[in-house]
Scaffold this active site. Structure first.
Site, short mmCIF file in Angstrom:
data_model
loop_
_atom_site.label_atom_id
_atom_site.label_comp_id
_atom_site.label_asym_id
_atom_site.label_seq_id
_atom_site.Cartn_x
_atom_site.Cartn_y
_atom_site.Cartn_z
N SER A 163 13.87 83.81 -19.08
CA SER A 163 13.60 83.44 -17.69
C SER A 163 14.84 82.87 -17.01
O SER A 163 14.76 82.33 -15.91
CB SER A 163 12.45 82.42 -17.64
OG SER A 163 11.29 83.02 -18.20
N SER A 213 8.96 80.81 -15.53
CA SER A 213 8.50 80.64 -16.91
C SER A 213 7.30 81.54 -17.16
O SER A 213 6.26 81.39 -16.51
CB SER A 213 8.10 79.18 -17.15
OG SER A 213 7.57 79.04 -18.45
N LYS A 214 7.46 82.45 -18.09
CA LYS A 214 6.37 83.37 -18.38
C LYS A 214 5.11 82.58 -18.76
O LYS A 214 4.03 82.83 -18.23
CB LYS A 214 6.78 84.31 -19.51
CG LYS A 214 5.71 85.28 -19.92
CD LYS A 214 6.21 86.30 -20.92
CE LYS A 214 5.01 87.10 -21.44
NZ LYS A 214 5.39 88.10 -22.42
N THR A 215 5.27 81.61 -19.65
CA THR A 215 4.10 80.87 -20.13
C THR A 215 3.76 79.67 -19.25
O THR A 215 2.66 79.17 -19.26
CB THR A 215 4.39 80.33 -21.54
OG1 THR A 215 5.61 79.57 -21.46
CG2 THR A 215 4.56 81.44 -22.55
N PHE A 216 4.75 79.19 -18.54
CA PHE A 216 4.66 77.96 -17.74
C PHE A 216 4.32 76.74 -18.60
O PHE A 216 3.74 75.77 -18.14
CB PHE A 216 3.67 78.10 -16.57
CG PHE A 216 4.27 77.58 -15.29
CD1 PHE A 216 5.10 78.38 -14.52
CD2 PHE A 216 4.05 76.28 -14.85
CE1 PHE A 216 5.72 77.91 -13.37
CE2 PHE A 216 4.65 75.79 -13.69
CZ PHE A 216 5.48 76.61 -12.94
N THR A 217 4.69 76.81 -19.86
CA THR A 217 4.46 75.65 -20.75
C THR A 217 5.75 75.25 -21.45
O THR A 217 5.73 74.34 -22.27
CB THR A 217 3.41 76.00 -21.83
OG1 THR A 217 3.87 77.16 -22.53
CG2 THR A 217 2.04 76.26 -21.26
N THR A 218 6.84 75.94 -21.18
CA THR A 218 8.08 75.68 -21.91
C THR A 218 8.62 74.29 -21.55
O THR A 218 8.83 73.99 -20.38
CB THR A 218 9.11 76.78 -21.59
OG1 THR A 218 8.51 78.03 -21.91
CG2 THR A 218 10.39 76.61 -22.38
N GLU A 220 11.42 72.63 -21.75
CA GLU A 220 12.65 72.47 -20.97
C GLU A 220 12.39 72.75 -19.49
O GLU A 220 12.80 71.99 -18.61
CB GLU A 220 13.73 73.45 -21.46
CG GLU A 220 14.29 73.16 -22.83
CD GLU A 220 13.53 73.87 -23.94
OE1 GLU A 220 12.33 74.19 -23.75
OE2 GLU A 220 14.11 74.07 -25.02
N GLY A 275 9.55 88.24 -22.40
CA GLY A 275 10.47 87.33 -21.70
C GLY A 275 11.88 87.88 -21.60
O GLY A 275 12.51 87.85 -20.54
N ARG A 276 12.38 88.44 -22.70
CA ARG A 276 13.77 88.91 -22.70
C ARG A 276 13.91 90.30 -22.08
O ARG A 276 14.99 90.88 -22.09
CB ARG A 276 14.35 88.85 -24.11
CG ARG A 276 13.50 89.51 -25.18
CD ARG A 276 13.94 89.12 -26.58
NE ARG A 276 13.05 89.66 -27.60
CZ ARG A 276 11.95 89.05 -28.04
NH1 ARG A 276 11.58 87.89 -27.51
NH2 ARG A 276 11.20 89.61 -28.98
N GLN A 357 20.45 87.21 -26.73
CA GLN A 357 19.00 86.91 -26.81
C GLN A 357 18.21 88.20 -27.00
O GLN A 357 17.36 88.30 -27.89
CB GLN A 357 18.48 86.20 -25.55
CG GLN A 357 17.00 85.80 -25.77
CD GLN A 357 16.16 85.68 -24.50
OE1 GLN A 357 16.54 86.15 -23.44
NE2 GLN A 357 14.99 85.09 -24.62
N GLU A 361 16.82 87.91 -30.65
CA GLU A 361 15.43 87.44 -30.66
C GLU A 361 14.49 88.61 -30.97
O GLU A 361 13.42 88.42 -31.56
CB GLU A 361 15.06 86.81 -29.30
CG GLU A 361 13.85 85.91 -29.35
CD GLU A 361 13.67 85.04 -28.11
OE1 GLU A 361 14.17 83.91 -28.08
OE2 GLU A 361 13.04 85.51 -27.15
N HIS A 392 43.27 87.35 -26.48
CA HIS A 392 44.15 86.21 -26.77
C HIS A 392 43.39 85.12 -27.52
O HIS A 392 43.86 83.99 -27.59
CB HIS A 392 44.73 85.66 -25.46
CG HIS A 392 45.61 86.66 -24.79
ND1 HIS A 392 46.95 86.78 -25.06
CD2 HIS A 392 45.32 87.65 -23.91
CE1 HIS A 392 47.46 87.76 -24.35
NE2 HIS A 392 46.49 88.32 -23.64
N LYS A 517 10.58 73.94 -32.35
CA LYS A 517 9.93 73.35 -31.17
C LYS A 517 8.84 72.37 -31.60
O LYS A 517 8.71 71.27 -31.06
CB LYS A 517 9.26 74.44 -30.32
CG LYS A 517 10.17 75.32 -29.51
CD LYS A 517 9.30 76.16 -28.58
CE LYS A 517 9.99 77.40 -28.07
NZ LYS A 517 9.09 78.30 -27.35
O1 F6P Z 1 12.56 80.49 -26.93
C1 F6P Z 1 11.61 81.48 -26.93
C2 F6P Z 1 11.13 81.94 -25.59
O2 F6P Z 1 9.78 82.14 -25.71
C3 F6P Z 1 11.84 83.20 -25.13
O3 F6P Z 1 11.35 84.33 -25.72
C4 F6P Z 1 11.59 83.14 -23.67
O4 F6P Z 1 12.42 84.01 -23.00
C5 F6P Z 1 11.86 81.69 -23.40
O5 F6P Z 1 11.37 81.02 -24.54
C6 F6P Z 1 11.26 81.11 -22.16
O6 F6P Z 1 9.87 81.22 -22.14
P1 F6P Z 1 9.05 81.07 -20.81
O7 F6P Z 1 9.49 82.11 -19.85
O8 F6P Z 1 7.62 81.22 -21.20
O9 F6P Z 1 9.33 79.69 -20.25
#
Ligand code: F6P
Length: 555
Positions: A163, A213-218, A220, A275-276, A357, A361, A392, A517
């Site tokens: 993402s 965020s694909k999952t919206f739970t990450t 970070e 995601g990737r 990635q 991954e 270099h 994680k």
């Molecule tokens: O670190 C693993 C991962 O699930 C990746 O595959 C993904 O691209 C990334 O975290 C972010 O995930 P998300 O888009 O759900 O926040």
């Protein structure tokens, strides 16, 4: 279409081992080129878009291959049912078996065929693209204004992994197409420095945050998004202003709503977009804002044209299949420990990071799709930096070190910034490096270059020998336009797919990122409690590190 094989059980695997042992390891590129003046014509392919300006020449002649090796590599692909697996993927079969999902990023760029794939949600691709167009046009034209009526001057994409890396890499690679008075920032790292530095350059009244965020739970992304919201509200005060400044890109509408994002500000995609592999989806919103929707569409179209090539070209001319199988030749039979992508284009400075990635991954797996532990090497360790900087820094090891590192050299024929002799000098290096790697320098040649006095100095002669026979592919793009970049990305995506098919690993899950994680989540409460005598229940090393941190942390 699933396959139950272990790659080592395929008949061509042992033949390849035999070919390696009998001639592969002794392969001499000087001889090969001398013996066949048409080697370049024979071992190169051109790809040209029919409706776009996508244009690539792929020269794979400087590889340690001959017709027999190449035929056997393609036999291996056939035995692994690469074509059937590809067709199943294109047809929407749930080839991501561990997660029960289709893998259909190709459907996101199927504009000419009007998204005819049947997977659930594909009929929503077009309206989502229209949504992306409307929003990106509005930000670019200035009709989407901030809460105080000012024009938007900065966007901040908050996301990590897939993402972040795709949109970041593409907006850098296509910087010449970017809107000049709009700043784009990409914040991924949970290290507060990343967000703090981006915010330092932004004004809350003129900034749009894109929470990707694909999952919206990450962890970070959500932490960074919350901090960005706090920063915004410090100035804006009123939560109702959030709707003009925060948008979400996600498959998880429920979590995005819980975060406080308006339905109208949500750009969705579907679980069949990994995601990737998601830069082609709503995750590409920042790309459309930065380079304009029409250019974003060219990126999709270029990729689509490469998808058609991958689907239709016979294996002998199929560029992703050729690159994938040649990669397997080194990875599995020459024990190559890594592989480098070396773009001779400063704008492409995140290209290798992006494919790090995508490839690692996807293919960093140790079990086959039917749960058998593999008895062979899988994913390549991918790395790289732009030329000529890399020359270099680390090329010494590629030329004269003890490791075999296959490299892909990538360069545009036309530069975006004609400046005196720069481009010819750059390209002279692009041509010279693969030549030096392939043909090296013999002891005789090295001796001939020395003064009469030094000619008896064996150490000097030995030090100046280049063994050669170090394999490379050279890819010449006409120009790094949106369509050409789209095609190039799709080419490497499909290389990954083919390697996954042959190694029979699921290239579309990523359980390997989970354990760390989970452990971090267990450790965090001890850090928050702050008692050095209570680091939690760990081994002595982990406990010792946590206690040392807690004792020495200030504030
Ligand atoms: O670190 C693993 C991962 O699930 C990746 O595959 C993904 O691209 C990334 O975290 C972010 O995930 P998300 O888009 O759900 O926040």
């Amino acid at each position: 279409m699933t396959s139950n094989h272990l790659a080592t059980e395929l008949p061509s695997w042992s033949k390849l081992q035999q070919l390696h042992d009998t001639k592969g390891a002794k392969y001499d590129l000087r001889q090969a080129f001398k013996a066949d003046p048409k080697r370049f014509e024979k071992y190169s392919e051109q790809f040209k878009g029919t409706k776009t300006d996508a244009s690539l020449l792929v020269d794979y002649s400087k590889n340690l291959i001959d017709d027999e090796v190449l035929k056997t590599l393609l036999d291996l692909a056939r035995e692994a049912k690469v074509e059937e697996q590809r067709d199943a993927m294109y047809a929407g079969v749930k080839v991501n078996s561990s997660e029960g999902r289709s893998v259909l990023h190709i459907a996101l760029r199927d504009l000419p065929e009007k998204f005819k794939s049947k997977a659930e949600g594909v009929d929503e691709v077009k309206p989502e693209l229209e949504h992306i167009k409307a929003f990106s046009d509005a930000v670019r034209s200035g009709s989407h204004k901030g809460y105080s009526g000012k024009q938007i001057k900065s966007i901040v994409n908050i996301g990590i992994g897939g993402s972040n890396l795709g949109p970041l890499m593409v907006t850098q690679a296509l910087k010449p197409y970017a809107k000049k008075d709009l700043e784009a920032h990409y914040v991924s790292n949970i290290d507060g420095t990343h967000l703090a530095e981006a915010l330092r350059a932004c004004d809350p009244e003129t900034t749009v945050f894109i929470i990707a965020s694909k999952t919206f739970t990450t962890q970070e992304t959500i932490t960074n998004a919350n901090s960005a919201r706090d920063w915004f509200l410090k100035t804006a005060k009123d939560e109702s202003h959030i709707s003009k400044h925060f948008v979400a890109l996600s498959t998880n509408v429920k979590e995005a709503t819980a975060f406080g994002i308006d339905k109208a500000n949500m750009f969705k995609f579907w679980d069949w977009v990994g995601g990737r592999y998601s830069l082609w989806s709503a995750i590409g919103l920042s790309i459309a804002i930065v380079i304009g929707y029409e250019n974003f569409e060219q990126l999709l179209l270029g990729a689509h044209e490469l998808d058609v090539h991958f689907k239709e070209a016979p294996l002998e001319k199929n560029i992703p299949v050729l690159l994938a199988t040649i990669g397997i030749w080194y990875n599995n039979f020459f024990d190559a420990q890594s592989y480098a992508q070396l773009p001779y284009d400063q704008y492409m400075h995140r290209f290798a990071a992006y494919f790090q990635q995508a490839s690692m991954e996807s293919l960093g797996k140790g079990v086959t799709k039917n749960g058998k532990r593999v008895d062979y090497q899988t994913g390549e360790v991918l790395w790289g930096e732009p030329g000529t900087d890399g020359q270099h820094a680390f090329y010494q090891l590629i030329h004269q070190g003890t490791k075999l590192i296959p490299c892909d050299f990538i360069a545009p024929i036309e530069t975006q910034n004609p400046l005196g002799k720069h481009h010819d000098i750059l390209l002279s290096n692009f041509f010279a490096q693969p030549e030096a790697l392939a043909f090296g320098k013999t002891a005789e040649e090295a001796k001939g270059e020395l003064s009469a006095q030094d000619q008896s100095n064996d150490f000097l002669i030995q030090s100046k020998i280049f063994t050669g026979n170090r394999p490379t592919n050279s890819i010449l793009a006409q120009k790094i336009t949106p369509a050409t970049l789209g095609a190039l990305i799709a080419l490497y995506e499909h290389k990954i797919a083919v390697q996954g098919f042959i190694w029979n690993v699921n290239a579309y899950d990523q359980f390997g990122v989970e354990l760390g994680k989970v452990l971090a989540k267990k450790i965090l409460p001890a850090l928050e409690a702050g008692d050095p005598n209570k680091p939690g229940d760990h081994d002595s090393s982990t406990s010792g590190l946590i206690s040392y941190y807690l004792k020495n942390r200030k504030g």
